[in-house]
Motif scaffolding. Structure first.
Motif, PDB file in Angstrom:
ATOM      1  N   ARG A   1       0.822  -1.210   0.000  1.00  0.00           N
ATOM      2  CA  ARG A   1       0.000   0.000   0.000  1.00  0.00           C
ATOM      3  C   ARG A   1       0.857   1.262   0.000  1.00  0.00           C
ATOM      4  O   ARG A   1       0.471   2.281  -0.576  1.00  0.00           O
ATOM      5  CB  ARG A   1      -0.946  -0.004   1.206  1.00  0.00           C
ATOM      6  N   GLU A   2       2.005   1.190   0.650  1.00  0.00           N
ATOM      7  CA  GLU A   2       2.923   2.331   0.626  1.00  0.00           C
ATOM      8  C   GLU A   2       3.446   2.557  -0.783  1.00  0.00           C
ATOM      9  O   GLU A   2       3.566   3.696  -1.246  1.00  0.00           O
ATOM     10  CB  GLU A   2       4.084   2.088   1.596  1.00  0.00           C
TER      11      GLU A   2
ATOM     12  N   TRP B   1       1.915   1.747  -3.560  1.00  0.00           N
ATOM     13  CA  TRP B   1       0.815   2.274  -4.364  1.00  0.00           C
ATOM     14  C   TRP B   1       0.612   3.768  -4.111  1.00  0.00           C
ATOM     15  O   TRP B   1       0.345   4.528  -5.040  1.00  0.00           O
ATOM     16  CB  TRP B   1      -0.463   1.495  -4.059  1.00  0.00           C
ATOM     17  N   SER B   2       0.773   4.185  -2.858  1.00  0.00           N
ATOM     18  CA  SER B   2       0.644   5.612  -2.532  1.00  0.00           C
ATOM     19  C   SER B   2       1.738   6.423  -3.220  1.00  0.00           C
ATOM     20  O   SER B   2       1.514   7.562  -3.651  1.00  0.00           O
ATOM     21  CB  SER B   2       0.716   5.818  -1.017  1.00  0.00           C
TER      22      SER B   2
ATOM     23  N   ARG C   1       0.759   7.071  -6.775  1.00  0.00           N
ATOM     24  CA  ARG C   1      -0.269   8.099  -6.883  1.00  0.00           C
ATOM     25  C   ARG C   1       0.283   9.492  -6.616  1.00  0.00           C
ATOM     26  O   ARG C   1      -0.110  10.464  -7.262  1.00  0.00           O
ATOM     27  CB  ARG C   1      -1.404   7.812  -5.900  1.00  0.00           C
ATOM     28  N   SER C   2       1.228   9.615  -5.692  1.00  0.00           N
ATOM     29  CA  SER C   2       1.692  10.934  -5.246  1.00  0.00           C
ATOM     30  C   SER C   2       2.282  11.805  -6.348  1.00  0.00           C
ATOM     31  O   SER C   2       2.011  13.006  -6.386  1.00  0.00           O
ATOM     32  CB  SER C   2       2.701  10.786  -4.094  1.00  0.00           C
TER      33      SER C   2
ATOM     34  N   ILE D   1      -4.709   1.105  -8.543  1.00  0.00           N
ATOM     35  CA  ILE D   1      -3.902   2.322  -8.453  1.00  0.00           C
ATOM     36  C   ILE D   1      -3.458   2.795  -9.834  1.00  0.00           C
ATOM     37  O   ILE D   1      -3.388   3.998 -10.106  1.00  0.00           O
ATOM     38  CB  ILE D   1      -2.676   2.121  -7.528  1.00  0.00           C
TER      39      ILE D   1
END
Length: 262
Positions: free
Chosen positions: A115-116, A118-119, A122-123, A164
């Motif tokens: 999940r990190e 994937w973030s 996105r960032s 994502i």
């Protein structure tokens, strides 16, 4: 313009450096993104001078698994906008090619940190309106066909990565030359092959570089193969398309009328 991404698994091994040198001499890569160099900045600087690169930018990992480096040739300008332990995001400028944005990415290998990762994808997706491509070792799979081995990849991870990519409005660049970029225990009963290294482009990227190509390059010193992104710009120079009058046009019956009415 072209771009090489390689998870080299450490450049402390002279054999790995020789392999990298062979690759860089075979093809004149404008930009090189190295993952898991496990090397200090001074070592990357030595490699730049040795292989003809005039600029480098390095990011140290927070653990032993990591260390990133970005190198460029003299004919390309590179402005690093933002960086993290897992990516280097840069604006790239080259004469005759549309300005673009390139992110070299390395996803967390630990599944508990997906999940990190994937973030982090996105960032940077909204940082610029330039044509954007994110390329590297994502340590993630999009579908069951991305893996060949005894144990299936968890569906929750497949769905998470796929979501994502969709949420970030990215489209994958097709990979030529093979189906998998990483392998383990080759030739044994537990032989595993996966497609971990990829490239994705946003909508503006595909408008500018609809014919871009991603190729797989084999290596013998790492369980990761190189991926090579080659851009084909839709822009052209007017100097290459000069008007030339053809005498045969005078033989056309409607030629004179068309000229008068133009």
């Amino acid at each position: 313009m072209n771009f090489l991404s390689w998870n080299c698994r450490g450049l402390g091994n002279p054999r790995a450096v020789r392999c990298l040198g062979d690759v860089l001499r075979t093809q004149k890569y404008d930009i090189v993104f190295l993952i898991e160099t496990l090397s200090l900045d001074v070592r990357i600087n030595e490699l730049c001078r040795k292989f003809g690169y005039v600029f480098h930018f390095t990011v140290d990992s927070v653990c032993r698994s990591g260390d990133l480096a970005l190198m460029r040739k003299f004919n390309v300008l590179c402005d690093v906008v933002v960086h993290f332990s897992n990516f280097i995001d840069a604006h790239i400028f080259k004469q005759g090619v549309a300005d673009l944005r390139l992110t070299g990415f390395y996803g967390y290998p630990d599944r508990s940190r997906r999940r990190e990762s994937w973030s982090l994808i996105r960032s940077p997706s909204s940082l610029s309106s330039l044509p954007w491509c994110i390329v590297g070792d994502f340590n993630d799979l999009l579908s069951e066909s991305d893996k060949k081995g005894l144990v299936a990849h968890p569906q929750s991870l497949l769905d998470g990565f796929k979501n994502i990519i969709s949420d970030s409005a990215l489209t994958e660049v097709d990979l030529n030359g093979g189906s998998y970029t990483w392998e383990k225990s080759k030739g044994k009963s537990n032989w595993v092959r996966e497609k971990l290294d990829r490239a994705f482009g946003c909508n503006e990227w595909w408008k500018k570089f609809p014919s871009c190509k991603l190729s797989l390059l084999q290596t013998v010193v790492s369980n990761h193969n190189h991926i090579f992104l080659d851009l084909v710009s839709t822009e052209f120079s007017m100097a290459k398309f000069r008007f030339k009058f053809e005498n045969t046009w005078l033989k056309e019956q409607l030629f004179h009328d068309e000229v008068v009415n133009f």
